[in-house]
Design a protein around this motif. Structure first.
Motif, PDB file in Angstrom:
ATOM      1  N   ALA A 103     -11.146   3.328  -3.728  1.00 60.61           N
ATOM      2  CA  ALA A 103     -12.037   2.964  -4.837  1.00 60.61           C
ATOM      3  C   ALA A 103     -12.491   1.510  -4.713  1.00 60.61           C
ATOM      4  N   MET A 104     -11.565   0.626  -4.363  1.00 62.60           N
ATOM      5  CA  MET A 104     -11.920  -0.778  -4.180  1.00 62.60           C
ATOM      6  C   MET A 104     -12.887  -0.949  -3.023  1.00 62.60           C
ATOM      7  N   SER A 105     -12.694  -0.184  -1.949  1.00 64.50           N
ATOM      8  CA  SER A 105     -13.605  -0.250  -0.807  1.00 64.50           C
ATOM      9  C   SER A 105     -15.019   0.174  -1.207  1.00 64.50           C
ATOM     10  N   ALA A 106     -15.118   1.209  -2.031  1.00 64.71           N
ATOM     11  CA  ALA A 106     -16.428   1.655  -2.497  1.00 64.71           C
ATOM     12  C   ALA A 106     -17.114   0.574  -3.336  1.00 64.71           C
ATOM     13  N   MET A 107     -16.334  -0.105  -4.197  1.00 66.12           N
ATOM     14  CA  MET A 107     -16.916  -1.172  -5.014  1.00 66.12           C
ATOM     15  C   MET A 107     -17.373  -2.338  -4.155  1.00 66.12           C
ATOM     16  N   TYR A 126     -13.622  -4.684 -10.030  1.00 69.06           N
ATOM     17  CA  TYR A 126     -12.965  -4.824  -8.730  1.00 69.06           C
ATOM     18  C   TYR A 126     -11.838  -5.850  -8.783  1.00 69.06           C
ATOM     19  N   PHE A 127     -12.114  -7.033  -9.285  1.00 69.43           N
ATOM     20  CA  PHE A 127     -11.085  -8.074  -9.318  1.00 69.43           C
ATOM     21  C   PHE A 127      -9.952  -7.710 -10.269  1.00 69.43           C
ATOM     22  N   THR A 128     -10.277  -7.009 -11.343  1.00 68.29           N
ATOM     23  CA  THR A 128      -9.228  -6.584 -12.269  1.00 68.29           C
ATOM     24  C   THR A 128      -8.301  -5.573 -11.601  1.00 68.29           C
ATOM     25  N   VAL A 129      -8.870  -4.562 -10.949  1.00 65.45           N
ATOM     26  CA  VAL A 129      -8.059  -3.552 -10.270  1.00 65.45           C
ATOM     27  C   VAL A 129      -7.270  -4.180  -9.129  1.00 65.45           C
ATOM     28  N   ARG A 130      -7.896  -5.041  -8.380  1.00 67.82           N
ATOM     29  CA  ARG A 130      -7.253  -5.703  -7.239  1.00 67.82           C
ATOM     30  C   ARG A 130      -5.998  -6.452  -7.667  1.00 67.82           C
ATOM     31  N   LEU A 138       0.824  -1.210   0.000  1.00 63.11           N
ATOM     32  CA  LEU A 138       0.000   0.000   0.000  1.00 63.11           C
ATOM     33  C   LEU A 138       0.859   1.262   0.000  1.00 63.11           C
ATOM     34  N   SER A 139       1.981   1.228   0.697  1.00 64.18           N
ATOM     35  CA  SER A 139       2.843   2.410   0.798  1.00 64.18           C
ATOM     36  C   SER A 139       3.905   2.486  -0.291  1.00 64.18           C
ATOM     37  N   SER A 140       3.866   1.551  -1.257  1.00 63.69           N
ATOM     38  CA  SER A 140       4.895   1.524  -2.299  1.00 63.69           C
ATOM     39  C   SER A 140       4.690   2.610  -3.350  1.00 63.69           C
ATOM     40  N   ARG A 141       3.485   3.122  -3.505  1.00 63.29           N
ATOM     41  CA  ARG A 141       3.177   4.175  -4.464  1.00 63.29           C
ATOM     42  C   ARG A 141       2.195   5.155  -3.821  1.00 63.29           C
ATOM     43  N   TRP A 142       2.312   6.440  -4.160  1.00 61.92           N
ATOM     44  CA  TRP A 142       1.462   7.438  -3.522  1.00 61.92           C
ATOM     45  C   TRP A 142      -0.006   7.259  -3.863  1.00 61.92           C
ATOM     46  N   TRP A 143      -0.294   6.681  -5.017  1.00 63.34           N
ATOM     47  CA  TRP A 143      -1.682   6.549  -5.449  1.00 63.34           C
ATOM     48  C   TRP A 143      -2.355   5.263  -4.962  1.00 63.34           C
ATOM     49  N   MET A 144      -1.602   4.370  -4.320  1.00 61.09           N
ATOM     50  CA  MET A 144      -2.194   3.115  -3.867  1.00 61.09           C
ATOM     51  C   MET A 144      -3.334   3.311  -2.865  1.00 61.09           C
ATOM     52  N   PRO A 145      -3.230   4.253  -1.890  1.00 65.12           N
ATOM     53  CA  PRO A 145      -4.376   4.469  -0.999  1.00 65.12           C
ATOM     54  C   PRO A 145      -5.643   4.898  -1.740  1.00 65.12           C
ATOM     55  N   LEU A 146      -5.477   5.672  -2.824  1.00 62.86           N
ATOM     56  CA  LEU A 146      -6.649   6.064  -3.611  1.00 62.86           C
ATOM     57  C   LEU A 146      -7.289   4.851  -4.276  1.00 62.86           C
ATOM     58  N   VAL A 147      -6.444   3.938  -4.755  1.00 65.57           N
ATOM     59  CA  VAL A 147      -6.960   2.699  -5.340  1.00 65.57           C
ATOM     60  C   VAL A 147      -7.721   1.899  -4.282  1.00 65.57           C
ATOM     61  N   LEU A 148      -7.168   1.841  -3.070  1.00 70.35           N
ATOM     62  CA  LEU A 148      -7.831   1.109  -1.990  1.00 70.35           C
ATOM     63  C   LEU A 148      -9.198   1.709  -1.671  1.00 70.35           C
TER      64      LEU A 148
END
Length: 305
Positions: free
Chosen positions: A96-100, A182-186, A84-94
């Motif tokens: 989005a995944m949480s919303a899905m 969701y599964f694709t992004v994950r 999660l901390s490897s890229r600055w945008w990973m929390p944003l992806v998380l």
């Protein structure tokens, strides 16, 4: 560990291909049975879908919090945190995944409560087809001849249903499209990890608490116990389901997912849904697809040492 891209499965599971496949199949089928039981409870308990969704998220978050007290749980969270901390945008992806995930969990409770059980089962019938295509087109995973035949038969069945009705339910379409994304992004983001769903659930806690406080809940102790039981079963089912998604390739994982919509279809009938004149033909064709899939899976399993 690479800082970008999906984590190689060999780093997460030091198992033989045959062992990984067998464990994935068992996990997927166990999840399907549990989901069928939860779907039934949602349809018979005298509580709003939003309240049931809220309690499921709260119970799930508590279960994952308890898991952090174990060595394996802490190791899983440490791996998740590094990714999660490897890229600055990973929390944003998380987020989005949480919303899905939240949308899917709410839809799963809402459909049987409001009489859309059959439409939900159709959405889960469409999902395996979408996952097979995603696995082949985006991840270049192999699809056997038998699996292609099963997909083709299923496509004919779903196409016939759409042709007969002239439209596709928004419930079915929402379940299919959102879960496929969701599964694709994950997987593409490298968040296909055991601790990911727990983190997604924690992000949904504020919404869950509001639903539990504001929306009508169960009116009897037995009903409240059923709501809590559904939450516990949901935690086990989702863990097994996501575990299967890690252990199996998307084509096989998607096709095994046919067990769940079949069970949801049966539950919808138990809850009072009525078949249309063409539905026996459509679902009978889908049953043929399941037989083809089972035969293909048996033959492939015999070739694994």
């Amino acid at each position: 560990m690479p800082s970008a891209g999906p984590i190689p499965f060999s780093m997460m599971e030091q198992r033989t291909p045959g062992s990984r496949s067998a464990r994935g199949v068992v996990s997927s089928l166990a999840a399907s049975v549990l989901f069928g039981g939860i779907f039934y409870l949602y349809g018979v308990v005298d509580a709003s879908a939003e309240a049931q969704f809220g309690w499921r998220m709260i119970v799930t978050a508590l279960c994952y919090a308890l898991a952090l007290s174990t060595r394996q749980g802490r190791a899983a969270f440490a791996l998740f945190w590094r990714v999660l901390s490897s890229r600055w945008w990973m929390p944003l992806v998380l987020v989005a995944m949480s919303a899905m995930v939240g949308f899917q969990m709410w839809m799963f409770a809402w459909a049987p409560v409001h009489g859309y059980g059959l439409d939900a089962s159709l959405g889960y019938l469409l999902l395996p087809i979408a996952l097979v295509l995603v696995g082949r087109l985006l991840f270049r995973e192999q699809v056997s001849r038998g699996q292609w035949v099963a997909v083709g038969i299923a496509v004919v069945a779903i196409g016939a249903k759409i042709a007969f009705e002239g439209t596709l339910s928004w419930v079915a379409l929402g379940i299919c499209v959102v879960y496929a994304v969701y599964f694709t992004v994950r997987r593409h983001a490298g968040l296909d990890l055991p601790a990911t769903f727990g983190a997604e659930t924690v992000l949904l806690i504020p919404v869950a608490v509001v639903f539990v406080i504001v929306m009508p809940g169960a009116t009897t102790p037995l009903g409240q116990a059923a709501v809590i039981a559904a939450g516990l079963a949901g935690t086990l089912a989702m863990s097994a389901y996501l575990g299967a998604s890690r252990l199996l390739g998307l084509p096989l994982f998607g096709l095994l997912s046919y067990a769940e919509p079949v069970l949801l279809f049966v539950v919808a009938m138990l809850l009072g849904a009525h078949l249309r004149a063409w539905d026996p033909l459509v679902y009978g064709t889908l049953a043929v697809a399941l037989v083809v899939l089972a035969v293909d899976g048996f033959r492939r399993a015999r070739r694994i040492p």
